[in-house]
Design an enzyme around this catalytic site. Structure first.
Site, PDB file in Angstrom:
ATOM      1  N   ASP A  57       0.835  -1.211   0.000  1.00  0.00           N
ATOM      2  CA  ASP A  57       0.000   0.000   0.000  1.00  0.00           C
ATOM      3  C   ASP A  57       0.867   1.257   0.000  1.00  0.00           C
ATOM      4  O   ASP A  57       0.526   2.265  -0.620  1.00  0.00           O
ATOM      5  CB  ASP A  57      -0.951  -0.005   1.209  1.00  0.00           C
ATOM      6  CG  ASP A  57      -1.870  -1.221   1.195  1.00  0.00           C
ATOM      7  OD1 ASP A  57      -2.339  -1.585   0.107  1.00  0.00           O
ATOM      8  OD2 ASP A  57      -2.099  -1.815   2.264  1.00  0.00           O
ATOM      9  N   HIS A  88      -5.470  -3.558   5.456  1.00  0.00           N
ATOM     10  CA  HIS A  88      -4.959  -3.858   4.119  1.00  0.00           C
ATOM     11  C   HIS A  88      -6.087  -4.390   3.237  1.00  0.00           C
ATOM     12  O   HIS A  88      -6.000  -5.472   2.672  1.00  0.00           O
ATOM     13  CB  HIS A  88      -3.793  -4.853   4.223  1.00  0.00           C
ATOM     14  CG  HIS A  88      -3.251  -5.302   2.903  1.00  0.00           C
ATOM     15  ND1 HIS A  88      -2.673  -4.438   1.996  1.00  0.00           N
ATOM     16  CD2 HIS A  88      -3.208  -6.516   2.331  1.00  0.00           C
ATOM     17  CE1 HIS A  88      -2.311  -5.118   0.917  1.00  0.00           C
ATOM     18  NE2 HIS A  88      -2.626  -6.381   1.089  1.00  0.00           N
TER      19      HIS A  88
END
Ligand code: APR
Length: 315
Positions: free
Chosen positions: A152, A179
């Protein structure tokens, strides 16, 4: 300081193979142990010809799992099934939850002090599963269990650098939360160097970072989810950890850990890493009003995913 022994569980997969390749290149590793239920002997033979010092050994089949873990300092887990178009990370729960439970159970028995890094999705749930399994064995140490959310950060850095024409190697955007989808909170207000966007662009960029995994799933059209970029991210996190374990100071990575920073009991924030794993949680820092709103939207889903993982582990 001796070098570390690292195991990759799920080493024959789309993530596992390139991750093992990247780790084979690290001078910080003495033994690289590759476990999978298929193909690991071939992967290990192949990698073992590379002229770096890490000694590669393959272990195949559940009966060799425990052997693969003997003497390991760090265990990285990319085992599991990947997403197909139309699936969310949570749709993987039924298969991956029991894979992670069984692998972590073996770690708790054979290498109870190892640092464990989880890649298998849904990370928001698989990390709490791992923690509960470790608790059953009395080996859970919140400083040593990490959900690897580094991809990310890589995506946020890449997209922001592209949008602003910056040298991406100098861009750093913290990404906090979880996530998956709305639980991913890019903290662009804390970007280095500092950047600003009109609100509509900021919203689009945020959604693109949150949905970047789906971009890859759709482009692969049934062949799976992100593998090469995830392997890069897994290696980046692992090598940062190895540097910190070896005594390097000031190593910071965001990762998904047991946390009291918010009302979600697992949460990703920037972490100072050290000789024992997590040295200090650096917290959320100051969030903009927009990021506060993202946090509000993230928490209910994140708490639900954590509970789902914990309930599974207690079944
Ligand atoms: N033990 C060890 N390895 C296993 C097990 C198990 N019980 N079950 C499956 N595997 C292995 C498979 O044999 C395969 O080699 O895990 C590997 C998974 O590889 P891929 O199917 O190519 O999946 P990949 O794209 O690497 O994704 C794996 O990571 O990011 C997450 O969402 C992704 O959960 C998925 C995981």
């Amino acid at each position: 300081q001796r070098n570390a022994n690292v195991a990759v569980l799920g080493a024959s997969g789309g993530i596992g193979q390139p991750l093992s390749l990247l780790l084979k290149q690290s001078p910080l590793i003495s033994k690289l142990s590759l476990f999978d239920i298929v193909h690991t002997l071939g992967v290990a033979a192949d990698l073992s010809h590379i002229e770096t010092k890490a000694q590669v050994k393959g272990f195949v089949g559940t009966e060799q799992l425990k052997d693969s873990l003997v003497g390991m300092d760090v265990v990285i887990i990319p085992a599991g099934v990947p997403r197909k178009p139309g699936m969310t990370r949570d749709d993987l729960f039924n298969t991956n939850a029991s894979i992670v439970r069984d692998l972590v159970d073996a770690c708790a028995q054979v290498c109870p002090k190892a640092i464990v890094g989880i890649i298998a999705n849904p990370v928001n749930s698989t990390v709490p599963i791992a923690a509960e399994v470790m608790k059953k064995h009395g080996t859970f140490d919140p400083k040593r269990l990490f959900g690897i959310s580094t991809l990310d950060i890589a995506r946020a850095n890449t997209f922001v650098a592209e949008a602003k024409g910056l040298d991406v190697s100098k861009v750093n955007i913290p990404v906090i939360g979880g996530h998956a989808g709305v639980t991913i909170i890019p903290v662009i207000s804390q970007a280095t160097p500092s950047v600003s966007f009109p609100q509509d662009e900021l919203e689009k960029l945020t959604v693109r970072i949150q949905e970047a995994g789906t971009e890859v799933v759709n482009a692969k059209a049934g062949a799976g989810s992100a593998t090469l970029s995830m392997a890069y991210a897994g290696a980046r996190f692992t090598i940062s950890m190895l540097n910190a374990l070896a005594g390097k100071e000031g190593v910071i990575e965001c990762a998904y850990v047991k946390s009291s920073e918010t009302e979600a009991s697992y949460f990703s924030t920037p972490l100072l890493l050290g000789k024992n794993g997590l040295e200090k949680n650096l917290g959320l820092g100051k969030l903009s009003d927009f990021e506060q709103e993202l946090l509000k939207k993230a928490l209910p889903e994140l708490k639900g995913s954590i509970k789902k993982g914990e309930d599974f582990a207690h079944k």
